[in-house]
Design a protein around this motif. Structure first.
Motif: not given
Length: 571
Positions: A514-517, A520-521, A538-548
């Motif tokens: 977990w690396m917040p910047f 809460g993102i 575009m249609y099934s992304g995260s709540h705002g975070c960058i998923n890796l």
């Protein structure tokens, strides 16, 4: 004198013990050669005998006088010779005079009489010369006499006054002006003339006539300066005609003043100019002419108008010193490769001073300068041009990353630095600072998030160490869309649980990295996703975070640190 001779003859007879014969007496009585015949005749001629006898009747003193004057004994008569021969008195034998024995055959020169006559003659001549000199000099100056530099020897008072008058008529006064210029005022221009007041006669009367011979060896010199006059009106006209009084050629003096030379203050010297003070000039010229002076320096006689303030003025020097106390400040602000120099050329506009030379720094203007620096070099929340991993340039807006000057703190520090005249390189007081002024403030260590292409790259020391697909917030849902901007890592944690209590959008997901910047993102692994990249966001992304992917998240986690820039953008 006769008695002396007789006494002398007596002694001679006593020595010889025999009377002399007439022949012997005659022989001794004969004068030197050349006079023999005359003496013989006087001795044996009967008529001469009678005359001789008559002469014997006269007193002996007169005879002795005649003999002394002739300096030669008179020849004895025949009668006297006979009486002496007959031995009338044995005690008085005939004796030859001592003078004749000493000067036999020579005549003695009368030196005493010569010197008496010579001395008398010399004295007589000197007396005549002395008296003649007194007569000649009774109305003239004695030899070796000078009056005002003129030779007055053997001149009368009238002649000397005429000479002085002639000399006065040739009078000239040379005026030396500022800059080496010279002008002449003549006697005619000012009506300069000689007016006798008895001085010359007084000099003549002071010479003692009876001591005139002393003047042949001793000099007498008389000086006076009060027997000339000039016309005041003509002097005024002559002054007007001088070039130095021409208004077209006059140059006003200027005061010394403080001037700025580009960085500090210095004193500009006063200039003397060439403006003549007319009243002073007239007074000075009048005095010089009255004293018959032949040269006059207007500079030396203070005839020029002077500047009111000179470079030695204490108030001016104090003010210059106080101004330089501020103006000598030199602060060089560094903003990456850019520089801002704060020196006297700017600070002088913030200074004011009073008549006592006290200087005041306008702090409001200092604050305005700090505002300028902030507006020019703050990058906080400002758009920045960024060169992406593929070489294209994008403009990134938003985010909380960048330089932010603490304006209040910087104004206070800068004010003190200016007061102390500091000279140094300076970095302003920042409320927030980026890691660098290069690469859009990102430096060489940063994470790049291309949300349009769903691509993440990581750079360490300018080298790309990672690139991977990712999934950002759901783009079609504004509440979940990942906002663009430049941020920094707050901190990192492994493992961690991500959760939300937001109504209608609550969740709780455990993650390893977990690396917040941005609030809460943050960056984190998402092992629940089967794929990354493409158009998933575009249609099934995260709540705002960058998923890796987990492996990519680990690499990033291992190399990221607090404060590392993270730039997110859409193309």
């Amino acid at each position: 004198m006769g008695k002396g001779k007789k006494k002398h003859k007596k002694k001679q007879g006593e020595i010889n013990n025999q009377p002399e014969t007439v022949k012997e007496v005659k022989a001794k009585a004969l004068p030197p050669k050349g006079q023999a015949e005359t003496v013989t005749e006087q001795t044996i001629h009967p008529r001469k005998e009678k005359e001789t006898e008559k002469q014997e009747v006269q007193p002996r003193e007169e005879k002795e006088t005649v003999v002394e004057e002739k300096n030669q004994p008179a020849p004895e008569t025949e009668k006297e010779t006979s009486e002496k021969t007959a031995g009338k008195t044995e005690e008085t034998p005939i004796e030859e005079p001592e003078e004749e024995v000493q000067a036999e055959g020579a005549k003695v020169f009368p030196w005493k009489k010569f010197w008496m006559i010579f001395g008398g003659s010399v004295f007589g001549v000197m007396l005549v010369v002395y008296v003649a000199g007194m007569i000649y000099l009774h109305d003239k100056f004695q030899p070796n006499t000078k009056i005002n530099g003129l030779d007055a020897s053997l001149y009368t008072v009238e002649e000397m006054e005429q000479q002085i008058s002639d000399m006065v008529g040739t009078y000239e006064l040379k005026i030396e002006e500022r800059g080496g210029t010279e002008e002449i005022i003549t006697a005619d221009q000012v009506g300069y003339r000689y007016v006798p007041k008895g001085e010359v006669q007084g000099f003549k009367d002071s010479q003692k006539l009876y001591l005139w011979p002393l003047s042949l060896w001793e000099d007498s010199e008389f000086v006076f300066a009060s027997s000339t006059e000039f016309d005041e009106e003509k002097l005024g006209e002559a002054i007007k005609a001088l070039k130095c009084c021409d208004k077209k050629l006059e140059k006003e003096p200027t005061d010394a003043y403080m001037k700025f030379n580009g960085t500090t203050y210095e004193i500009a010297e006063e200039t003397q100019g060439k403006k003549v003070k007319k009243k002073v000039l007239k007074k000075v010229l009048g005095e010089a002419i009255s004293k018959s002076e032949d040269e006059l320096s207007l500079e030396a006689m203070d005839c020029y108008a002077k500047p009111a303030v000179t470079k030695k003025n204490k108030a001016l020097n104090r003010l210059t010193k106080n101004m330089n106390r501020f103006a000598k400040t030199e602060l060089i602000y560094k903003f990456g490769e850019k520089r801002e120099v704060l020196d006297g050329s700017i600070i002088r506009k913030w200074l004011s001073y009073d008549e006592n030379g006290e200087v005041t720094l306008d702090e409001e203007k200092v604050a305005l300068y700090v505002d300028y620096l902030a507006e020019e070099y703050d990058t906080y929340r400002k758009p920045r041009a960024f060169t992406t991993y593929d070489g294209s340039v994008v403009t990134v807006e938003g985010g909380s990353y960048g330089f932010l000057i603490d304006r209040e703190a910087e104004t206070a520090e800068l004010t003190e630095l200016i007061r102390s005249g500091a000279r140094r390189t300076r970095v302003p007081v920042y409320a927030q600072a980026a890691v660098s002024r290069v690469n859009s403030d990102l430096g060489v260590d940063y994470v790049e998030v291309d949300m349009t292409n769903q691509w993440v790259c990581m750079y360490i020391d300018g080298e790309k160490i990672l690139e991977t697909d990712m999934v950002s917030g759901t783009y079609t849902n504004p509440s979940r869309r990942t906002p663009p901007g430049t941020y920094t890592l707050y901190w990192k944690k492994s493992p961690a649980v991500l959760k939300s209590d937001k109504p209608g959008d609550s969740y709780e997901n455990p993650v390893t990295y977990w690396m917040p910047f941005n609030g809460g993102i943050g960056l984190h692994d998402a092992n629940w996703r089967g794929s990354f990249g493409g158009s998933i966001y575009m249609y099934s992304g995260s709540h705002g975070c960058i998923n890796l992917p987990t492996s990519a998240a680990k690499v990033i986690y291992d190399n990221i640190y607090k404060g590392m820039p993270i730039i997110c953008y859409y193309r």
